[in-house]
Design an enzyme around this catalytic site. Sequence first.
Site, short mmCIF file in Angstrom:
data_model
loop_
_atom_site.label_atom_id
_atom_site.label_comp_id
_atom_site.label_asym_id
_atom_site.label_seq_id
_atom_site.Cartn_x
_atom_site.Cartn_y
_atom_site.Cartn_z
N TYR A 21 43.46 31.49 59.00
CA TYR A 21 44.43 30.34 58.51
C TYR A 21 45.59 30.40 59.41
O TYR A 21 46.75 30.48 58.88
CB TYR A 21 44.70 30.67 57.10
CG TYR A 21 43.76 30.86 56.06
CD1 TYR A 21 42.82 29.27 55.70
CD2 TYR A 21 43.22 31.93 55.75
CE1 TYR A 21 42.02 29.49 54.87
CE2 TYR A 21 42.21 32.00 54.86
CZ TYR A 21 41.56 30.79 54.27
OH TYR A 21 40.35 31.06 53.65
N TYR A 149 39.59 30.32 43.77
CA TYR A 149 39.08 30.67 44.98
C TYR A 149 37.69 31.16 45.21
O TYR A 149 37.37 32.01 44.37
CB TYR A 149 40.19 31.51 45.96
CG TYR A 149 39.65 31.58 47.32
CD1 TYR A 149 39.91 30.66 48.27
CD2 TYR A 149 39.02 32.77 47.58
CE1 TYR A 149 39.44 30.80 49.72
CE2 TYR A 149 38.62 32.80 48.98
CZ TYR A 149 38.85 31.96 50.08
OH TYR A 149 38.28 32.17 51.26
N ASP A 250 32.16 35.04 39.55
CA ASP A 250 32.50 35.44 40.97
C ASP A 250 33.48 36.82 41.00
O ASP A 250 34.53 36.53 40.70
CB ASP A 250 33.24 34.30 41.78
CG ASP A 250 33.83 34.69 43.23
OD1 ASP A 250 33.48 35.91 43.45
OD2 ASP A 250 34.16 33.82 44.06
N LYS A 279 33.58 42.16 48.89
CA LYS A 279 34.76 42.87 49.21
C LYS A 279 34.66 44.40 48.89
O LYS A 279 34.21 45.02 49.94
CB LYS A 279 35.86 42.25 48.33
CG LYS A 279 36.02 40.78 48.82
CD LYS A 279 37.62 40.26 48.71
CE LYS A 279 37.96 39.19 49.50
NZ LYS A 279 37.96 37.93 48.79
C1 LIG Z 1 37.33 36.60 49.32
C2 LIG Z 1 36.66 35.98 48.31
C3 LIG Z 1 35.53 35.07 48.51
C4 LIG Z 1 34.81 35.07 49.80
O1 LIG Z 1 34.37 36.34 50.42
P1 LIG Z 1 34.47 36.28 51.97
O2 LIG Z 1 33.65 37.74 52.08
O3 LIG Z 1 35.75 36.09 52.60
O4 LIG Z 1 33.43 35.16 52.51
C5 LIG Z 1 34.85 34.55 47.46
N1 LIG Z 1 35.33 34.74 46.10
C6 LIG Z 1 36.61 35.31 45.77
C7 LIG Z 1 36.73 35.49 44.28
C8 LIG Z 1 37.16 36.17 46.79
O5 LIG Z 1 38.14 36.82 46.50
#
Ligand SMILES: *Cc1c(COP(=O)(O)O)cnc(C)c1O
Length: 430
Positions: A21, A149, A250, A279
């Site tokens: 970004y 997100y 997610d 993550k």
């Molecule tokens: C960081 C994140 C993603 C994307 O993961 P990347 O490893 O950066 O591709 C998707 N969903 C959530 C909730 C996130 O925090």
Amino acid sequence: MSTWSGTTISTWDRQHVWHPYASATDAPEVYPVVSAAGVRLKLADGRELIDGMASWWCAIHGYNNGALNRAVTEQLHDMSHVMFGGLTHPPGAKLARMLAELTPAGLDRVFFSDSGSVSVEVALKMALQYWHSAGRPGKQKLVALRSGYHGDTFGAMSLCDPVTGMHHLFGDVLPRQFFAPAPTRPFDEACSDSDMQDITELIANHHEEIAAVIVEPVVQGAGGMNFYSPDYLVRLRALCDEWDVLLIFDEIATGFGRTGKLFALEHAGVNPDILCLGKALTGGYMTLAATLCSDVIAGVISEGEAGAFMHGPTFMANPLACATAIASIELLLSQPWQRNIQRLNGELAAGLAPAAELRHVREVRTLGAIGVIELEQPVDMRTVQPLFVERGVWVRPFGRLVYCMPPYIMNSGDTASLTAAMVDVVAAIR
Ligand SMILES: *Cc1c(COP(=O)(O)O)cnc(C)c1O
């Protein structure tokens, strides 16, 4: 590498590297890190910063952890990588078994990928292929929440908040999804029927086209650090069941203890049909993600027209990453981690509380090991970033949010320094 001078690194970086970004032509300063240990990042000029970001939710055990280092080194001697098509290996099979056991009943099939965004793409494909195989190919759309997100690839991007996700930049290429309002009911309150009205109408009116709803349970992360009522998830589950729509959680940011539960869905006691993890999965050592689904979904997809699930990343289930993930999960579960997250929560809440008195602060909130100061106006990163570095902490705000999610190993003294610096910087930019 640590013998290279910080100036050389910075020069080459400015000439050739594009940061997340960021502008390439008018790039803000980036700080060269030469090593990291515990909760501290060491800069090329010798300064040390207390890391308040855990490298974007990932480094839950801090840096240079003995157990994780050992796991990588041992796995390296067996094999660093081997393709996953037609082959398997101990770390891949063992990690899949662990994830199936740790997550709610009914999520027994694990598909590994290499990043969170890709695990969301995989979840999307699973949902679409499921309905296709189930003889309802009209169900192709997703419902996502505003302020959400889910990643930066095209499918994931189509699910991010349309405004902060800048959907207009990518025009017609981006799949058009349905959006419901961001949940506003606070974490400790039950929802009312009116909280669910918009999403209920959306699903009732369009269920013939809707394959799935995707949400970040309890904590909307990068889209606004919004903490909301777990009851929303209870009601959303009922809604999805009523209208034959899959539910995708997610937990890429929230998984592995961050909110005080191993998975945020446990606050609600609600099980999704598909779950994304990433993550902190490897404790921040390596890039790895997983998409879990039920045997029912896997079965329907497998018996459909394609006879297979149509995805297969080159670095799927990378053994180094899987071995590290196993070590990271074992390390987490071997400690009184809930008590520790509770301690961090108390320290973050107490340390950030003075910011609530400031007139340009809208709200201070914490949940688990997440602390947020929400301002009335967006911060100017170019002025704010150096202020944190001068105070010996690494905090990277975005928009109106000055927030932290420290490594779980951060001690009380460092947490106090971190929160004091956050309050101090926020006070300084009024
Ligand atoms: C960081 C994140 C993603 C994307 O993961 P990347 O490893 O950066 O591709 C998707 N969903 C959530 C909730 C996130 O925090």
